[in-house]
Design a protein around this motif. Structure first.
Motif, PDB file in Angstrom:
ATOM      1  N   ARG A  91       0.835  -1.201   0.000  1.00 14.63           N
ATOM      2  CA  ARG A  91       0.000   0.000   0.000  1.00 14.63           C
ATOM      3  C   ARG A  91       0.867   1.247   0.000  1.00 14.63           C
ATOM      4  O   ARG A  91       1.872   1.310   0.714  1.00 14.63           O
ATOM      5  CB  ARG A  91      -0.916   0.021   1.232  1.00 14.63           C
ATOM      6  N   ARG A 130      -3.831   7.706  -6.393  1.00 10.21           N
ATOM      7  CA  ARG A 130      -5.067   7.156  -5.830  1.00 10.21           C
ATOM      8  C   ARG A 130      -6.273   7.677  -6.620  1.00 10.21           C
ATOM      9  O   ARG A 130      -7.197   6.930  -6.940  1.00 10.21           O
ATOM     10  CB  ARG A 130      -5.174   7.557  -4.360  1.00 10.21           C
ATOM     11  N   THR A 161      -7.102   3.015  -6.728  1.00 10.39           N
ATOM     12  CA  THR A 161      -6.648   2.071  -5.711  1.00 10.39           C
ATOM     13  C   THR A 161      -5.396   2.637  -5.046  1.00 10.39           C
ATOM     14  O   THR A 161      -4.704   3.477  -5.631  1.00 10.39           O
ATOM     15  CB  THR A 161      -6.323   0.690  -6.325  1.00 10.39           C
ATOM     16  N   ASP A 162      -5.118   2.187  -3.839  1.00  8.31           N
ATOM     17  CA  ASP A 162      -3.901   2.663  -3.189  1.00  8.31           C
ATOM     18  C   ASP A 162      -2.793   1.622  -3.268  1.00  8.31           C
ATOM     19  O   ASP A 162      -1.831   1.662  -2.512  1.00  8.31           O
ATOM     20  CB  ASP A 162      -4.182   3.051  -1.730  1.00  8.31           C
ATOM     21  N   HIS A 163      -2.916   0.686  -4.200  1.00 11.57           N
ATOM     22  CA  HIS A 163      -1.846  -0.285  -4.406  1.00 11.57           C
ATOM     23  C   HIS A 163      -0.694   0.396  -5.135  1.00 11.57           C
ATOM     24  O   HIS A 163      -0.919   1.255  -5.981  1.00 11.57           O
ATOM     25  CB  HIS A 163      -2.383  -1.462  -5.220  1.00 11.57           C
ATOM     26  N   ASP A 194      -4.854  -3.819  -8.024  1.00 12.20           N
ATOM     27  CA  ASP A 194      -4.746  -4.866  -7.021  1.00 12.20           C
ATOM     28  C   ASP A 194      -4.458  -6.185  -7.703  1.00 12.20           C
ATOM     29  O   ASP A 194      -5.183  -6.616  -8.597  1.00 12.20           O
ATOM     30  CB  ASP A 194      -6.042  -4.964  -6.216  1.00 12.20           C
TER      31      ASP A 194
END
Lengths: 114, 543
Positions: A24, A99, A104-106, A111
């Motif tokens: 993350r 983001r 996504t915060d990957h 993901d």
């Protein structure tokens, strides 16, 4: 004193590295910040640890360098703190942009396990 | 270098800093002013670095070695901050600023409008690169690295878009981590030697006690890893092709010099600090450089063959050239270093030209073939308050687009693959010639030669494939317009390569002298530590 400082640096580095390798983005930023703290302490330690010794030579004091702490690493640490603070702030902005754009915060923008 | 000419040394740092500071004071919409300002700054930078090169190469009675130190704040050398110019840094300065000028011209066509504050960031990048080449101590090297990295973080995001943002997330993270390694290395070296000035370090390293040697070597190794990440050495290079491909073309062209900054520092530090005079620490990293360099080359060759996009080819070619340079530095020897410097200059210019030509070449291609990063819309609303209807000001549109692009593309392909007669060939030939001059040709030399020839073949194959795809295959859509301001810079870069080919003799002589100076760090040390303080002797008379 030495053992405390060494333990602090070691703990910060270990936690920082662990967080740096997390998927993350926010964890990565925290990891980099912890690593930066560890490195700053390490630079301070590079000038030999002295307690109760001033780094700035007084005008009228005898000029015996043994009475003073090494001022150079302290100056280096100041520079390093400022720089790592600024770059971390910038990375935070990029994190938010990423983001927003990818949803996504990957760290890879997607993901992997979906 | 006496009198006012001495102050030329600091101009490559001051000029871009001042210009970008002035620019920030103006409204972003005053585009013509900003363009003019940054163009004039770049012209001045090229002029200054040419003058510096001229003085350094000529040698003068007061310093026949051609190395000069500039004492900032007028403190004597090991205590104050010092800038040093010698043959190596003068050459790198000129290379950087020529690449910077051409890239800026190219960016003026349209790329400087795809996001705000291109010009200040661009000039700050140049300030950082110039400073890294000029500085004489390793902590200021760190500071200038951070300046150039901070500017590059801004530039990599220039033009925005998903691909750029997520590539830059990786790029920034890796570089911050590398900077932390850099600091760790500096701290270890300082704790062993008690100094950060490169010349002073070179004097103190032979005197390091045996017990401290391992600590010093690990410090130097940590420091080296930080530079090798920038240079893109193999296990640390996976970020590089993607980042460079995502960047806007003028930015990517400037990044071609940034990986060379890492190479420059490795060359500078390994010759000054770990040379033959360094006692116990002498050449401890050479073995690592050689094998890591070979691995980088192999990885780059496979990469070149595996990608179909031109930006990918260019990115992997950067890796191949880093590999060749690092292996050659690891093997060492004056003749080989001279040939390596020739290769450094030639490959930087060629990769820069390739990055610039990719975008116009691919603009004609079918939409689905276009690469995500490059094909991002340029004129989106990123640019706040851009005046409308100014597109016709771009410049004269030239006919024969395909012929010009094709010609330039073939030129780039020849340069990259190292076919005669261009400078890429001369550079590789010089390296092979230097290797064959060894008394005993080791397996390592053979491996370097083999991989170098293979990399040329791979570049040829990949460029031919891409060229057929993009230029030869007839497409339905007519070729896009090409303005002279885009072709001009590419032509200029290629002309410099032709110049390097024609003037190969004098250039090689210069590189030979550079390599000789690198082999004898005493020249550098002497220039720094005995630099006269301003006003120390002549001051009274002048007043």
């Amino acid at each position: 004193m030495e053992i405390v400082l060494a333990l602090a640096i070691g703990t910060l580095t270990a936690s920082g590295l662990w967080l740096l390798f997390r998927p993350r983005t926010f964890q990565v930023i925290l990891g980099l910040s912890l690593l930066a703290y560890a490195v700053n302490l390490f630079i301070l330690a590079a000038g030999r640890i002295r307690t109760d010794a001033p780094p700035v030579v007084a005008r009228d004091a005898a000029s015996d360098p043994a009475l003073y702490a090494d001022p150079l690493p302290q100056a280096l640490v100041l520079t390093a703190i400022v720089i790592s603070f600024a770059t971390t702030a910038l990375l935070l902005v990029v994190l938010l942009a990423s983001r927003g754009l990818t949803g996504t915060d990957h760290v890879d923008g997607e993901d992997g396990d979906q | 270098m006496t009198g006012w000419a001495h102050h030329l040394i600091i101009l490559p740092i001051l000029l871009p800093l001042l210009a970008s500071a002035v620019m920030l004071a103006f409204d972003e919409r005053r585009r013509t002013l900003k363009r003019l300002l940054s163009f004039l700054t770049m012209v001045a930078l090229v002029a200054v670095s040419t003058a510096l090169l001229w003085r350094v190469a000529g040698g003068s009675p007061d310093s026949p070695s051609g190395s000069y130190a500039y004492l900032l704040g007028n403190w004597p050398a090991p205590f104050g901050i010092v800038l040093v110019i010698d043959r190596l840094s003068a050459m790198m300065l000129l290379l950087t600023n020529v690449l910077g000028l051409t890239t800026l011209l190219y960016a003026l066509a349209r790329w400087d409008r795809s996001g705000p504050r291109f010009h200040p960031l661009f000039l700050l990048l140049l300030m950082g690169v110039n400073g890294a080449f000029l500085t004489g101590d390793i902590f200021n090297l760190f500071v200038f690295f951070e300046v150039l990295l901070a500017a590059s973080y801004g530039l990599i995001l220039h033009g925005s878009g998903t691909e750029r943002t997520s590539a830059s997330l990786h790029y920034i993270t890796i570089n911050i981590a590398a900077s932390l390694l850099f600091l760790t290395g500096i701290a270890i070296i300082y704790s062993v030697t008690g100094t950060l000035n490169i010349a002073d370090l070179a004097l103190r390293i032979p005197a390091i006690a045996r017990a401290d040697l391992a600590l010093f070597e690990s410090g130097a190794a940590v420091l080296g890893v930080a530079f090798l990440i920038k240079a893109g050495i193999w296990p640390l290079s996976f970020w590089l092709p993607r980042t460079y491909a995502a960047a806007a073309p003028p930015v990517a062209a400037m990044f071609a010099i940034m990986s060379k900054v890492g190479i420059y520092v490795i060359l500078r530090l390994s010759s000054a600090l770990l040379g033959a005079d360094a006692g116990g620490a002498a050449g401890f990293a050479d073995e690592w450089l050689r094998f890591a360099g070979l691995a980088t080359m192999a990885f780059g060759i496979i990469g070149i063959l595996s990608v179909r996009q031109l930006t990918g080819i260019a990115g992997y070619y950067v890796l191949v050239s880093s590999g060749i340079l690092l292996t050659s530095i690891g093997i060492g020897g004056q003749a080989l270093i001279a040939a390596t410097l020739f290769y450094l200059v030639s490959s930087t210019l060629a990769v820069g030209a390739l990055y610039l030509i990719i975008e116009p070449v691919e603009r004609n291609a079918d939409e689905e073939d276009m690469i995500a990063g490059i094909a991002e819309p340029v004129f989106d609303d990123e640019y706040v308050g851009a005046p409308e209807g100014e597109e016709s000001e771009i410049g004269v549109v030239i006919p024969g687009t395909i012929a010009i692009l094709g010609g330039g593309f073939i030129f780039c392909a020849l340069l990259l693959s190292g076919l005669p007669p261009l400078s890429g060939f001369i550079a590789k030939f010089a390296i092979i010639d230097a290797l064959f001059r060894h008394d005993r040709i080791s397996g390592l030399d053979v491996a370097l030669i083999a991989l170098m020839i293979l990399s040329g073949l791979a570049a040829m194959v990949a460029m031919t494939r891409a060229g057929i795809d993009l230029l030869w295959t007839p497409g339905e859509d007519s070729p896009s317009r090409l303005s002279i301001i885009e072709v001009g810079p590419i032509g200029l870069l290629l002309a410099v390569c032709v110049g390097l080919m024609v003037m190969a003799g004098p250039a090689m002589r210069y590189f030979d002298q550079t390599a000789a100076a690198l082999a004898d760090p005493a020249i550098y040390i002497e220039a720094v530590l005995s630099a006269p303080r301003a006003g120390a002797d002549a001051g009274a008379a002048a007043r």
